[in-house]
Design a protein around this motif. Structure first.
Motif, short mmCIF file in Angstrom:
data_model
loop_
_atom_site.label_atom_id
_atom_site.label_comp_id
_atom_site.label_asym_id
_atom_site.label_seq_id
_atom_site.Cartn_x
_atom_site.Cartn_y
_atom_site.Cartn_z
N ILE A 6 13.30 7.74 5.57
CA ILE A 6 14.49 7.89 4.74
C ILE A 6 15.28 9.10 5.24
N VAL A 10 18.09 15.13 11.75
CA VAL A 10 17.27 15.40 12.94
C VAL A 10 15.79 15.13 12.68
N GLY A 12 14.32 12.96 10.55
CA GLY A 12 14.07 11.53 10.46
C GLY A 12 14.22 10.82 11.80
N GLU A 30 19.72 5.29 5.88
CA GLU A 30 20.61 6.46 5.85
C GLU A 30 21.76 6.19 4.87
N VAL A 37 27.35 10.69 10.20
CA VAL A 37 26.22 11.50 10.67
C VAL A 37 26.47 12.02 12.09
N GLY A 44 23.78 24.80 15.16
CA GLY A 44 24.14 24.87 16.56
C GLY A 44 23.06 25.50 17.40
N LEU A 45 22.37 26.46 16.80
CA LEU A 45 21.42 27.26 17.57
C LEU A 45 20.02 26.66 17.43
N GLN A 100 24.68 20.21 16.22
CA GLN A 100 23.70 19.29 15.61
C GLN A 100 24.21 17.85 15.60
N VAL A 122 23.28 2.97 3.01
CA VAL A 122 22.47 2.41 1.91
C VAL A 122 22.69 3.23 0.64
N VAL A 125 18.38 4.21 -3.27
CA VAL A 125 17.06 4.14 -2.64
C VAL A 125 16.00 4.54 -3.67
N ASP A 158 15.12 13.08 3.98
CA ASP A 158 16.49 12.94 3.48
C ASP A 158 17.07 14.25 2.98
N GLY A 162 17.94 14.86 -1.13
CA GLY A 162 17.58 13.44 -1.05
C GLY A 162 16.73 12.98 -2.23
N ARG A 220 31.87 29.16 14.88
CA ARG A 220 31.47 29.29 13.48
C ARG A 220 31.46 30.76 13.12
N TYR A 222 30.65 33.58 9.77
CA TYR A 222 30.10 33.80 8.43
C TYR A 222 30.62 35.12 7.90
N ALA A 285 9.46 15.84 5.55
CA ALA A 285 9.74 16.62 6.76
C ALA A 285 11.11 17.25 6.65
P1 RFL Z 1 19.56 16.66 7.11
O1 RFL Z 1 20.19 17.07 8.40
O2 RFL Z 1 20.16 17.13 5.84
O3 RFL Z 1 19.48 15.09 7.14
C1 RFL Z 1 19.10 14.36 5.99
C2 RFL Z 1 19.75 12.99 6.07
O4 RFL Z 1 19.36 12.23 4.93
C3 RFL Z 1 20.48 11.56 4.40
N1 RFL Z 1 20.23 11.25 2.99
C4 RFL Z 1 19.82 10.05 2.55
N2 RFL Z 1 19.56 8.92 3.20
C5 RFL Z 1 19.14 7.85 2.46
N3 RFL Z 1 18.99 7.90 1.11
C6 RFL Z 1 19.23 9.03 0.43
N4 RFL Z 1 19.07 9.06 -0.89
C7 RFL Z 1 19.66 10.18 1.15
N5 RFL Z 1 19.99 11.43 0.81
C8 RFL Z 1 20.33 12.08 1.93
C9 RFL Z 1 21.64 12.49 4.66
O5 RFL Z 1 22.89 11.79 4.67
C10 RFL Z 1 21.28 13.05 6.04
O6 RFL Z 1 21.81 12.28 7.09
O7 RFL Z 1 18.03 17.11 7.04
P2 RFL Z 1 16.97 17.39 8.20
O8 RFL Z 1 16.89 16.26 9.17
O9 RFL Z 1 15.76 17.87 7.50
O10 RFL Z 1 17.59 18.61 9.04
C11 RFL Z 1 17.75 19.89 8.46
C12 RFL Z 1 18.95 20.57 9.11
O11 RFL Z 1 20.09 19.72 9.00
C13 RFL Z 1 19.26 21.93 8.47
O12 RFL Z 1 18.08 22.65 8.22
C14 RFL Z 1 20.17 22.77 9.40
O13 RFL Z 1 21.44 22.19 9.52
C15 RFL Z 1 20.27 24.20 8.90
N6 RFL Z 1 21.24 24.98 9.69
C16 RFL Z 1 20.90 25.46 10.93
N7 RFL Z 1 19.67 25.21 11.45
C17 RFL Z 1 19.35 25.63 12.70
O14 RFL Z 1 18.21 25.39 13.16
N8 RFL Z 1 20.25 26.33 13.47
C18 RFL Z 1 21.53 26.62 13.02
O15 RFL Z 1 22.33 27.21 13.74
C19 RFL Z 1 21.88 26.20 11.70
N9 RFL Z 1 23.12 26.43 11.21
C20 RFL Z 1 22.55 25.17 9.21
C21 RFL Z 1 23.47 25.91 9.99
C22 RFL Z 1 22.97 24.64 7.98
C23 RFL Z 1 24.25 24.87 7.53
N10 RFL Z 1 24.64 24.31 6.28
C24 RFL Z 1 25.57 23.24 6.23
C25 RFL Z 1 23.79 24.53 5.15
C26 RFL Z 1 24.76 26.15 9.55
C27 RFL Z 1 25.15 25.64 8.30
C28 RFL Z 1 26.56 25.95 7.84
#
Ligand code: RFL
Length: 389
Positions: A6, A10, A12, A30, A37, A44-45, A100, A122, A125, A158, A162, A220, A222, A285
């Motif tokens: 679900i 990244v 999933g 998704e 997506v 980014g990092l 990302q 979807v 869920v 998710d 999620g 970006r 902050y 995860a």
């Molecule tokens: P995601 O990326 O949130 O993906 C979850 C997916 O699940 C979907 N979803 C559903 N699908 C089906 N049914 C449902 N009920 C659902 N509910 C949600 C969503 O649409 C989505 O596609 O989780 P995942 O895979 O665990 O990944 C986590 C990362 O995305 C997150 O930790 C990072 O983006 C955090 N983060 C950064 N991490 C880094 O390692 N390096 C960075 O430079 C960094 N910069 C950032 C960031 C997060 C930011 N925000 C937006 C909080 C910068 C920002 C501004």
């Protein structure tokens, strides 16, 4: 079905590719569209553990072609800039900057090429029978059909908002939460070539400002703001004025401005862990299992490595009837995630300014002076900044 994943973030997608390539029947559900997506800007990092996991699984072509390696970062303090060559202090380990959303697009392509199936768009869920041998997921497809799929395992990937974690009965997971911070970061994404070739952490009497890089056309930024801040109070003009002031340095340096690519976003600095990362046949995860503030840029990296660990554990259970990796899964992932949390907490202590607390500010001055002058402090910073490795 072997595994229903679900969420096509990244976590999933890495899990799904690794499972599909091992011949395990996998369905990804998704909520968003594919276009969404593959264009949603976030991280980014990426640290060495995430890059290694992508390399190991042949998922790093895009990152290798377009990603920018980063070995150094810069601090600005008392209008003076100094560079920390953190990779040099960490045996050459370094970061790669790769947006990302581009990684998500690469992973979707790799998963489809491995014969995997994704349902985008979807809704509704629902998870059921999580402690049985055949947990089920029901959902409504983008064209309005309700479907129910039984599987051997469900991967809850998710994200923080999620449905997976919410399907676990109350009381089955510990919620370990950090007390609320007084500060948040206003996240700004601008269409402008970065004014720097390395990340800048600006510590000024007005608060913290960060200049991060995404690609050659996107930056970006902050800004430290009060936790109660409202993004509506931050029009572009005020953002640029504050960035200029907080990043100012006694040197020949200019901050280039550009149009904002999305409305600025207030990101709170609170952290929460849900333990263990498994309930019966549902395995969590990435952000579904925690929230680590983006301060030290750890979330996406942890999610990638969780996804790989999850898939290998499930593959061992399904192919070899070996449940030991699955039983160790939560502890292995939590060990890495708490290390990342510690790094994030340390970074926030280093850069967020306690504006009304002169005592804390003097200590912060000492920390930054030590980082500038002491190789031991720089090595300690490098160890956190690149963790988990
Ligand atoms: P995601 O990326 O949130 O993906 C979850 C997916 O699940 C979907 N979803 C559903 N699908 C089906 N049914 C449902 N009920 C659902 N509910 C949600 C969503 O649409 C989505 O596609 O989780 P995942 O895979 O665990 O990944 C986590 C990362 O995305 C997150 O930790 C990072 O983006 C955090 N983060 C950064 N991490 C880094 O390692 N390096 C960075 O430079 C960094 N910069 C950032 C960031 C997060 C930011 N925000 C937006 C909080 C910068 C920002 C501004």
């Amino acid at each position: 079905m072997g595994v229903v994943v679900i969420g096509a973030g990244v976590a999933g997608l890495v899990a799904a590719v690794v499972l599909a390539r091992r011949g395990i029947d996998t369905l990804v559900l998704e909520a968003a569209s594919r276009a969404r997506v593959e264009s949603r800007p976030r991280a980014g990092l990426l640290g060495p553990a995430a890059v290694d996991a992508l390399e190991r699984n042949g998922l790093a072509d895009g990152l290798r072609a377009e990603g920018a390696p980063h070995h150094n970062c810069e601090f600005r303090h008392r209008r003076r800039a100094f560079v920390v060559e953190y990779a040099r202090h960490a045996g050459g380990h370094h970061h790669v900057v790769y947006p990302q959303q581009k990684l998500v697009a690469d992973l979707v392509a790799a998963y489809l090429a491995a014969g995997g199936v994704i349902e985008f768009g979807v809704t509704d869920v629902m998870l059921d029978a999580l402690t049985s041998d055949h947990p089920a997921v029901s959902f409504v497809t983008a064209d309005g059909q309700r479907q129910t799929v039984e599987s051997r395992f469900i991967a809850g990937c998710d994200g923080h908002h999620g449905v997976s974690r919410g399907s676990i009965p109350e009381g089955a997971l510990r919620h370990i939460r950090q007390r609320d911070s007084a500060w948040a970061w206003l996240a700004v994404l601008a269409a402008v070539t970065p004014s720097t070739d390395k990340i800048i952490y600006g510590v000024s009497p007005r608060g913290f400002a960060g200049h991060m890089l995404r690609d050659h056309r996107t930056s970006r930024f902050y800004l430290q703001v009060e936790a109660t801040a409202d993004a509506a109070d931050w029009p572009a003009e005020r953002i640029w004025e504050e960035l200029h002031a907080r990043l100012a340095v006694d040197a020949d340096w200019q901050l280039a401005e550009g149009p904002l690519l999305e409305p600025p976003n207030v990101i709170t600095m609170d952290s929460v862990f849900y333990e263990p990362m498994r309930f019966g046949r549902l395995i969590l995860a990435g952000d579904a299992a925690r929230r680590v503030p983006p301060a030290a840029a750890k979330g996406a990296g942890l999610a990638i490595v969780d996804g790989e660990t999850l898939a290998l554990a499930v593959a061992a259970a399904l192919h070899d009837a070996d449940e030991r990796p699955l039983n160790a899964y939560s502890e292995v992932c939590l060990g890495r995630a708490w290390l990342a949390q510690e790094a994030s907490t340390k970074l926030l202590q280093l850069v967020n300014v306690e504006l009304a607390d002169p005592f804390a500010r003097r200590l912060q001055d000492v920390r930054l002076d030590r980082l500038r002058t002491s190789p031991v402090a720089a090595a300690e910073f490098a160890d956190h900044y690149l963790s988990p490795r």
